[in-house]
Scaffold this motif. Structure first.
Motif, mmCIF file in Angstrom:
data_model
loop_
_atom_site.group_PDB
_atom_site.id
_atom_site.type_symbol
_atom_site.label_atom_id
_atom_site.label_comp_id
_atom_site.label_asym_id
_atom_site.label_seq_id
_atom_site.Cartn_x
_atom_site.Cartn_y
_atom_site.Cartn_z
ATOM 1 N N GLY A 1 -6.397 -7.690 -16.354
ATOM 2 C CA GLY A 1 -7.275 -8.390 -15.175
ATOM 3 C C GLY A 1 -7.598 -7.350 -14.228
ATOM 4 N N ARG A 2 -7.015 -6.235 -14.262
ATOM 5 C CA ARG A 2 -7.495 -5.063 -13.556
ATOM 6 C C ARG A 2 -8.762 -4.418 -14.067
ATOM 7 N NH1 ARG A 2 -2.580 -1.622 -11.035
ATOM 8 N NH2 ARG A 2 -1.758 -3.043 -9.635
ATOM 9 N N GLY A 3 -9.060 -4.837 -15.321
ATOM 10 C CA GLY A 3 -10.208 -4.248 -15.951
ATOM 11 C C GLY A 3 -9.897 -2.763 -16.662
ATOM 12 N N TYR A 4 -8.524 -2.658 -16.738
ATOM 13 C CA TYR A 4 -8.297 -1.238 -17.332
ATOM 14 C C TYR A 4 -8.806 -1.311 -18.881
ATOM 15 C CZ TYR A 4 -4.984 0.087 -13.649
ATOM 16 O OH TYR A 4 -4.494 0.507 -12.456
ATOM 17 N N SER A 5 -9.096 -0.327 -19.413
ATOM 18 C CA SER A 5 -9.407 0.003 -20.790
ATOM 19 C C SER A 5 -8.093 -0.218 -21.626
ATOM 20 C CB SER A 5 -9.982 1.360 -21.238
ATOM 21 O OG SER A 5 -9.029 2.295 -20.876
ATOM 22 N N GLU A 6 -8.428 -0.666 -23.132
ATOM 23 C CA GLU A 6 -7.221 -0.537 -23.869
ATOM 24 C C GLU A 6 -6.319 0.559 -24.025
ATOM 25 O OE1 GLU A 6 -6.088 -1.985 -28.132
ATOM 26 O OE2 GLU A 6 -7.687 -2.861 -27.594
ATOM 27 N N THR B 1 8.007 2.401 -6.069
ATOM 28 C CA THR B 1 7.254 2.984 -7.074
ATOM 29 C C THR B 1 7.544 2.448 -8.264
ATOM 30 O OG1 THR B 1 7.079 5.099 -8.347
ATOM 31 C CG2 THR B 1 9.379 4.228 -7.796
ATOM 32 N N GLY B 2 6.502 2.473 -9.477
ATOM 33 C CA GLY B 2 6.642 1.763 -10.767
ATOM 34 C C GLY B 2 5.414 1.934 -11.513
ATOM 35 N N THR B 3 5.437 1.699 -12.641
ATOM 36 C CA THR B 3 4.019 1.606 -13.509
ATOM 37 C C THR B 3 3.022 0.830 -12.910
ATOM 38 O OG1 THR B 3 5.414 1.971 -15.404
ATOM 39 C CG2 THR B 3 3.253 1.240 -16.008
ATOM 40 N N PRO B 4 1.748 1.219 -13.104
ATOM 41 C CA PRO B 4 0.825 0.386 -12.498
ATOM 42 C C PRO B 4 0.818 -1.017 -12.989
ATOM 43 C CG PRO B 4 0.104 2.474 -12.797
ATOM 44 C CD PRO B 4 1.318 2.617 -13.697
ATOM 45 N N GLY B 5 0.682 -1.910 -12.126
ATOM 46 C CA GLY B 5 0.788 -3.589 -12.560
ATOM 47 C C GLY B 5 1.926 -4.182 -12.105
ATOM 48 N N GLN C 1 3.393 2.163 -22.650
ATOM 49 C CA GLN C 1 4.269 3.048 -23.190
ATOM 50 C C GLN C 1 5.205 3.618 -22.051
ATOM 51 O OE1 GLN C 1 1.779 5.512 -25.421
ATOM 52 N NE2 GLN C 1 1.549 4.352 -27.102
ATOM 53 N N ALA C 2 4.463 4.041 -20.865
ATOM 54 C CA ALA C 2 5.394 4.711 -19.633
ATOM 55 C C ALA C 2 6.411 3.699 -19.546
ATOM 56 C CB ALA C 2 4.496 5.013 -18.577
ATOM 57 N N GLU C 3 6.209 2.458 -19.297
ATOM 58 C CA GLU C 3 6.826 1.384 -18.805
ATOM 59 C C GLU C 3 8.028 1.327 -19.825
ATOM 60 O OE1 GLU C 3 8.550 -1.595 -16.070
ATOM 61 O OE2 GLU C 3 7.309 0.141 -15.957
ATOM 62 N N ILE C 4 7.729 1.224 -21.089
ATOM 63 C CA ILE C 4 8.718 1.002 -22.205
ATOM 64 C C ILE C 4 9.727 2.147 -22.188
ATOM 65 C CG2 ILE C 4 9.082 1.027 -24.841
ATOM 66 C CD1 ILE C 4 6.503 -0.223 -25.373
ATOM 67 N N MET C 5 9.271 3.274 -22.022
ATOM 68 C CA MET C 5 10.089 4.619 -22.124
ATOM 69 C C MET C 5 10.538 4.936 -20.366
ATOM 70 S SD MET C 5 7.866 7.218 -24.438
ATOM 71 C CE MET C 5 9.227 8.218 -24.405
ATOM 72 N N GLU D 1 -1.432 3.383 -22.453
ATOM 73 C CA GLU D 1 -0.505 4.398 -22.034
ATOM 74 C C GLU D 1 0.498 3.901 -20.840
ATOM 75 O OE1 GLU D 1 -1.615 8.292 -19.185
ATOM 76 O OE2 GLU D 1 -3.036 6.973 -19.254
ATOM 77 N N ASN D 2 0.041 2.717 -20.024
ATOM 78 C CA ASN D 2 0.781 2.434 -18.991
ATOM 79 C C ASN D 2 1.819 1.569 -19.567
ATOM 80 O OD1 ASN D 2 -0.064 3.375 -16.383
ATOM 81 N ND2 ASN D 2 -2.091 2.321 -16.958
#
Length: 193
Positions: A132-137, A30-34, A145-149, A142-143
Motif C-alpha cells: 500500500g505504500r508503493g514499496y518495490s517487491e 520502533t519496529g520494521t517499516p509498516g 525478512q527483517a521482521e521474520i528474523m 527485505e522488510n
C-alpha cells in the motif's frame, strides 16, 4: 496479550519517574517499516501532549543523509549523519516528553529513553501494508525478512539493557487501541510520581 502487561507497565512508570531528572518521560517506538510506529506515535502524542519526533521525516527534511540508494529504495544514512541528527534533537531529548519514532534505535543513547516499545506484526498483515505504500517487491522482501528474523527486536535487546523494553503486537485496530491506552496510562503514571 498486550493488555496483560499494563499493570506491570504502570508500576514500572512510577519507578522510572522516581529515578529520572526529566519532568516527562521519553519513549522510542520502533519496529520494521509498516508495523504502525507513526500511527501509534501520532495518537500517543495527541493524547498525552508529548512531542512526536518522526526521525525519518527529520532525516529527509534536514538533509541528515548521504543521498538516495536506488538498489534499496531508501536514503543512505551514515554514522556521521546520525551524529548530526543526534546533535539536532538532543535538547528535545534532554528536556523530556518526547516520543521518538524510527525503524532503528540502536544508534541513540540509552540515557535518552525511559521506555522502548518494539512493534511487531505478522507477514500476512505487513506485506499488504508495505504494498500500500508503493514499496518495490525487493524492498518489501527485505522488510519482511527483517521482521521474520526479529532484527529490530535483537538490536533493541543489545542496545537497551538498562531500559524497560516492551514488545507489542500491532496487527489490528483493537491491538493498536490497546497499545495506545496502555502507553497513555504509563505516561500518566510516570507523571504522577
Amino acid at each position: 496479550s498486550n493488555a496483560e502487561y499494563m499493570g506491570g507497565l504502570l508500576i514500572l512508570g512510577l519507578q522510572m519517574a522516581a529515578a529520572s531528572t526529566r519532568e516527562r518521560p521519553n519513549i522510542v517506538i520502533t519496529g520494521t517499516p509498516g508495523v504502525g510506529k507513526t500511527s501509534l506515535s501520532e495518537m500517543l502524542a495527541e493524547r498525552t501532549g508529548m512531542k512526536h519526533l518522526h526521525i525519518g521525516e527529520i532525516i529527509k527534511e534536514k538533509g541528515f543523509h548521504s543521498g538516495y540508494n536506488e538498489e534499496f529504495d531508501t536514503l543512505d544514512v551514515t554514522d556521521e549523519d546520525l551524529d548530526r541528527l543526534c546533535d539536532f534533537i538532543e535538547a528535545d531529548m534532554d528536556a523530556g516528553g518526547v516520543i521518538l519514532d524510527y525503524s532503528s534505535c540502536d544508534y541513540f543513547p540509552e540515557r535518552w529513553f525511559d521506555l522502548v516499545v518494539v512493534l511487531r506484526t505478522s507477514n500476512d498483515v505487513l506485506w499488504p501494508r508495505l504494498e500500500g505504500r508503493g514499496y518495490s517487491e525487493n524492498k518489501i522482501m527485505e522488510n519482511i525478512q527483517a521482521e521474520i528474523m526479529g532484527v529490530v527486536a535483537d538490536d533493541v535487546s543489545e542496545s537497551f539493557a538498562n531500559t524497560q523494553v516492551q514488545t507489542l503486537s500491532s496487527e489490528t485496530i483493537e491491538e493498536m487501541q490497546s497499545n495506545l491506552d496502555a502507553l497513555a496510562a504509563w505516561v500518566a503514571a510516570w507523571r504522577r510520581s
